[in-house]
Design an enzyme around this catalytic site. Structure first.
Site, PDB file in Angstrom:
ATOM      1  N   LYS A   1     -52.380  15.479 166.831  1.00 33.76           N
ATOM      2  CA  LYS A   1     -51.789  14.486 167.736  1.00 33.76           C
ATOM      3  C   LYS A   1     -52.856  13.873 168.654  1.00 33.76           C
ATOM      4  O   LYS A   1     -52.928  12.653 168.803  1.00 33.76           O
ATOM      5  CB  LYS A   1     -50.665  15.157 168.551  1.00 33.76           C
ATOM      6  CG  LYS A   1     -49.935  14.228 169.497  1.00 33.76           C
ATOM      7  CD  LYS A   1     -48.525  14.736 169.788  1.00 33.76           C
ATOM      8  CE  LYS A   1     -48.484  15.945 170.698  1.00 33.76           C
ATOM      9  NZ  LYS A   1     -48.837  15.632 172.099  1.00 33.76           N
ATOM     10  N   SER A   2     -53.667  14.718 169.265  1.00 35.40           N
ATOM     11  CA  SER A   2     -54.685  14.201 170.200  1.00 35.40           C
ATOM     12  C   SER A   2     -55.657  13.274 169.482  1.00 35.40           C
ATOM     13  O   SER A   2     -56.011  12.191 169.984  1.00 35.40           O
ATOM     14  CB  SER A   2     -55.489  15.367 170.792  1.00 35.40           C
ATOM     15  OG  SER A   2     -54.680  16.141 171.622  1.00 35.40           O
TER      16      SER A   2
ATOM     17  N   GLY B   1     -46.842  12.046 177.182  1.00 33.66           N
ATOM     18  CA  GLY B   1     -47.756  12.063 178.324  1.00 33.66           C
ATOM     19  C   GLY B   1     -49.134  11.548 177.937  1.00 33.66           C
ATOM     20  O   GLY B   1     -49.808  10.873 178.724  1.00 33.66           O
TER      21      GLY B   1
ATOM     22  N   ARG C   1     -42.684  13.686 184.950  1.00 34.02           N
ATOM     23  CA  ARG C   1     -44.033  14.280 184.922  1.00 34.02           C
ATOM     24  C   ARG C   1     -44.991  13.548 185.865  1.00 34.02           C
ATOM     25  O   ARG C   1     -44.883  12.352 186.067  1.00 34.02           O
ATOM     26  CB  ARG C   1     -44.563  14.289 183.480  1.00 34.02           C
ATOM     27  CG  ARG C   1     -43.657  15.120 182.584  1.00 34.02           C
ATOM     28  CD  ARG C   1     -44.143  15.181 181.163  1.00 34.02           C
ATOM     29  NE  ARG C   1     -45.418  15.853 181.049  1.00 34.02           N
ATOM     30  CZ  ARG C   1     -46.132  15.900 179.930  1.00 34.02           C
ATOM     31  NH1 ARG C   1     -45.698  15.280 178.845  1.00 34.02           N
ATOM     32  NH2 ARG C   1     -47.272  16.540 179.899  1.00 34.02           N
TER      33      ARG C   1
ATOM     34  N   SER D   1     -57.646  18.829 182.799  1.00 30.00           N
ATOM     35  CA  SER D   1     -56.790  17.961 181.997  1.00 30.00           C
ATOM     36  C   SER D   1     -57.613  17.007 181.145  1.00 30.00           C
ATOM     37  O   SER D   1     -58.340  16.157 181.669  1.00 30.00           O
ATOM     38  CB  SER D   1     -55.854  17.150 182.896  1.00 30.00           C
ATOM     39  OG  SER D   1     -55.254  16.107 182.149  1.00 30.00           O
TER      40      SER D   1
ATOM     41  N   GLN E   1     -56.310  14.749 179.394  1.00 32.47           N
ATOM     42  CA  GLN E   1     -55.696  13.422 179.527  1.00 32.47           C
ATOM     43  C   GLN E   1     -56.315  12.661 180.691  1.00 32.47           C
ATOM     44  O   GLN E   1     -56.608  11.465 180.584  1.00 32.47           O
ATOM     45  CB  GLN E   1     -54.188  13.554 179.709  1.00 32.47           C
ATOM     46  CG  GLN E   1     -53.498  14.070 178.448  1.00 32.47           C
ATOM     47  CD  GLN E   1     -52.011  14.278 178.625  1.00 32.47           C
ATOM     48  OE1 GLN E   1     -51.470  14.100 179.718  1.00 32.47           O
ATOM     49  NE2 GLN E   1     -51.343  14.674 177.560  1.00 32.47           N
TER      50      GLN E   1
ATOM     51  N   ASP F   1     -51.199  24.243 174.729  1.00 27.33           N
ATOM     52  CA  ASP F   1     -49.918  23.861 174.117  1.00 27.33           C
ATOM     53  C   ASP F   1     -49.305  24.997 173.292  1.00 27.33           C
ATOM     54  O   ASP F   1     -48.193  24.864 172.777  1.00 27.33           O
ATOM     55  CB  ASP F   1     -50.106  22.635 173.213  1.00 27.33           C
ATOM     56  CG  ASP F   1     -50.417  21.386 174.038  1.00 27.33           C
ATOM     57  OD1 ASP F   1     -50.041  21.341 175.231  1.00 27.33           O
ATOM     58  OD2 ASP F   1     -51.047  20.453 173.494  1.00 27.33           O
TER      59      ASP F   1
ATOM     60  N   LYS G   1     -45.409  20.226 181.704  1.00 25.03           N
ATOM     61  CA  LYS G   1     -45.459  19.672 180.346  1.00 25.03           C
ATOM     62  C   LYS G   1     -44.128  18.985 180.039  1.00 25.03           C
ATOM     63  O   LYS G   1     -43.378  18.651 180.942  1.00 25.03           O
ATOM     64  CB  LYS G   1     -45.783  20.779 179.349  1.00 25.03           C
ATOM     65  CG  LYS G   1     -47.158  21.408 179.568  1.00 25.03           C
ATOM     66  CD  LYS G   1     -48.268  20.415 179.283  1.00 25.03           C
ATOM     67  CE  LYS G   1     -49.641  21.027 179.480  1.00 25.03           C
ATOM     68  NZ  LYS G   1     -50.709  20.043 179.330  1.00 25.03           N
TER      69      LYS G   1
HETATM   70  C1  S3P Z   1     -53.710  16.368 175.462  1.00 21.58           C
HETATM   71  C2  S3P Z   1     -54.091  17.144 176.521  1.00 21.58           C
HETATM   72  C3  S3P Z   1     -53.261  18.237 177.055  1.00 21.58           C
HETATM   73  C4  S3P Z   1     -52.181  18.671 176.072  1.00 21.58           C
HETATM   74  C5  S3P Z   1     -51.481  17.503 175.454  1.00 21.58           C
HETATM   75  C6  S3P Z   1     -52.464  16.606 174.719  1.00 21.58           C
HETATM   76  C7  S3P Z   1     -54.601  15.284 175.019  1.00 21.58           C
HETATM   77  O1  S3P Z   1     -52.630  17.784 178.241  1.00 21.58           O
HETATM   78  O2  S3P Z   1     -51.241  19.506 176.718  1.00 21.58           O
HETATM   79  O3  S3P Z   1     -50.498  17.951 174.517  1.00 21.58           O
HETATM   80  O4  S3P Z   1     -54.420  14.756 173.895  1.00 21.58           O
HETATM   81  O5  S3P Z   1     -55.515  14.933 175.778  1.00 21.58           O
HETATM   82  P1  S3P Z   1     -53.336  17.857 179.698  1.00 21.58           P
HETATM   83  O6  S3P Z   1     -54.461  16.909 179.720  1.00 21.58           O
HETATM   84  O7  S3P Z   1     -52.238  17.443 180.646  1.00 21.58           O
HETATM   85  O8  S3P Z   1     -53.739  19.296 179.859  1.00 21.58           O
END
Ligand code: S3P
Length: 447
Positions: A31-32, A104, A132, A177, A179, A329, A356
């Site tokens: 996914k990322s 998110g 969130r 994070s 993200q 996760d 989350k």
């Molecule tokens: C992600 C980072 C994580 C993870 C999310 C995907 C990403 O979140 O929990 O499912 O793709 O950068 P956080 O950055 O909030 O830890």
């Protein structure tokens, strides 16, 4: 009852005791990496090709938003995705609100992207995403010059007005994070000068790897235990051919299922094993899990292997704090494994889990208790007293609260219960793992 316990089109499902799991399966793309492959392709000059993209709702939300800002994104007959980029700085003003759904990652990364363009747009999301915190990206992106009008508590729906040229910043992440890190780096791509993110605790590094792969001038320096990531803005990105590896966070569900169901022996093929994501495998092995990596190799700049898993008697474990970001996760499914292990599993330092898709500490505590596990909830984790391999009682309905990983964790738990477990809503699973039930059926699960 919280509004997050029900949605109009809920898809309840039952999972019950299973015979041994056998066979070879693949899980969908990471996914990322999928989000990032679309975003960076949309900023390159020319056409990129992405194979193995996760076609889950979260990634499709990112694709729709990028299309609304001018990128050409199509899925070919060969199942590969073709992305015509607009060039760094070339995003257009979208004509309607950008709907982030449950995602998110889409929300935070795309806000970063918009922050350094002269465009104004609204971000919306579902009930879960609208609870969130977005302050964590609003703050650094405001320092770069973007303006926000957010809902109370710094939440969606919100309006962002980007600034071009934006102001480069040096920013030390107050929360671990990926993200937030990625939002700032993406804003930095179209910002003159050098934007720096300082990471006291390392998080997944897919953005850094892929930005480099697209030709961005990005350096990573390690000093005093911190990582300093610097990106030079006004970059020109060159189109790429990307192959997305299988998602370790999705593979986690069949892996734990095979460990727990006696007599199981499975292989999950082509799983991404980036060290910033592979914490669960390490912990399960330390608990006594029989997990072997077959044919470790590199795919698209990421380490990958096939993973063989045989059912194992697990022991409880004290999960070290520092491994949390590499398995952030995977805690919901680890709690399920812990509930069947011999002895006590202790987790701490997991405040982020409360933020989350649902509050994963309390949602897991509530559901696991309902199916007969012994759980103590603390402010920052769970303490789980395992059964030592005895099946859980089951026989309850579990609330998933619009959280895909809660739904899949309890589907796996249902395989090792005396009486069936009912999941109130499997629909959220489509955000990250469409075909989850089919994969479990291929392994012999009667679902
Ligand atoms: C992600 C980072 C994580 C993870 C999310 C995907 C990403 O979140 O929990 O499912 O793709 O950068 P956080 O950055 O909030 O830890």
């Amino acid at each position: 009852m919280s509004t997050l316990t029900s949605q109009a089109n809920a898809r309840p499902a039952r999972f019950g005791a299973s015979g041994p799991l056998r066979g070879r399966v693949r899980v969908p793309g990471d996914k990322s990496i999928s989000h990032r492959s679309l975003i960076l392709s949309a900023l390159a000059v020319g056409e990129s090709r992405v194979e193995g993209l996760l076609e889950g709702e979260d990634v499709l939300a990112t694709a729709a938003a990028l299309r609304a800002m001018g990128a050409g994104i199509t899925r070919g007959a060969d199942h590969a995705w073709h992305i015509r980029g607009v060039g760094v700085g070339g995003l257009l003003q979208p004509r309607s609100a950008l709907d982030m759904g449950n995602s998110g990652t889409s929300a935070r990364l795309l806000m970063g992207l918009v922050a350094s363009h002269s465009i104004t747009c609204a971000f919306t999301g579902d009930l879960s995403l609208s609870t969130r915190p977005m302050e964590r990206v609003i703050l650094p992106l405001s320092l770069m010059g973007a303006e926000f009008t957010a809902s109370p508590g710094g939440r969606l729906p919100l309006m962002i007005r980007g600034l071009c040229p934006a102001v480069p910043i040096d920013y030390r992440l107050p929360v671990a994070s990926a993200q937030v890190k990625s939002a700032i780096l993406l804003a930095g791509l179209n910002t003159p000068g050098i934007t720096r993110v300082i990471e006291p605790v390392a998080t997944r590094d897919h953005s850094e790897r892929m930005l480099r792969g697209f030709g961005a001038d990005l350096t990573v320096e390690e000093t005093g235990g911190e990582r300093i990531i610097a990106i030079r803005g006004e970059a020109e990105l060159t189109p790429q051919h990307i192959v997305v590896p299988g998602d370790p966070s999705s593979a986690a569900f069949p892996i734990v299922a095979a460990l727990l169901v006696p007599g199981s022996d499975i292989i999950v093929e082509n799983v991404g094993l980036n060290p910033t994501r592979a914490g669960l495998i390490e912990i399960l092995r330390a608990m006594g899990g029989d997990i072997t990596l077959i044919d470790p190799r590199e795919v698209g700049g990421e380490p990958v292997a096939d993973i063989r898993v045989r059912s194992s008697a697990l022991n409880g474990i004290d999960v070290p704090l520092e491994i949390a970001p590499a398995m952030i996760d995977e805690f919901p499914i680890l709690f399920v494994a812990a509930a069947l292990a011999r002895g006590r599993t202790v987790t701490r330092g997991l405040e982020e889990l409360r933020l989350k898709e649902s509050d994963r500490i309390s949602t897991m505590a509530e559901g696991l208790r309902a199916i007969g596990a012994r759980i103590e909830e603390t402010a920052d984790g769970l303490i789980v007293e395992g059964t030592g391999g005895e099946r859980l009682a089951g026989g309850a309905t579990v609330a998933t609260r619009l959280d895909h990983r809660i739904a899949m964790s309890f589907a796996v738990a249902g395989l090792v219960t005396e009486a069936d477990v009912t999941i109130d809503d499997m629909a959220p699973v489509d955000t990250s793992f469409p075909g989850f039930v089919d994969v479990m059926r291929m392994l012999g699960v009667d679902a």
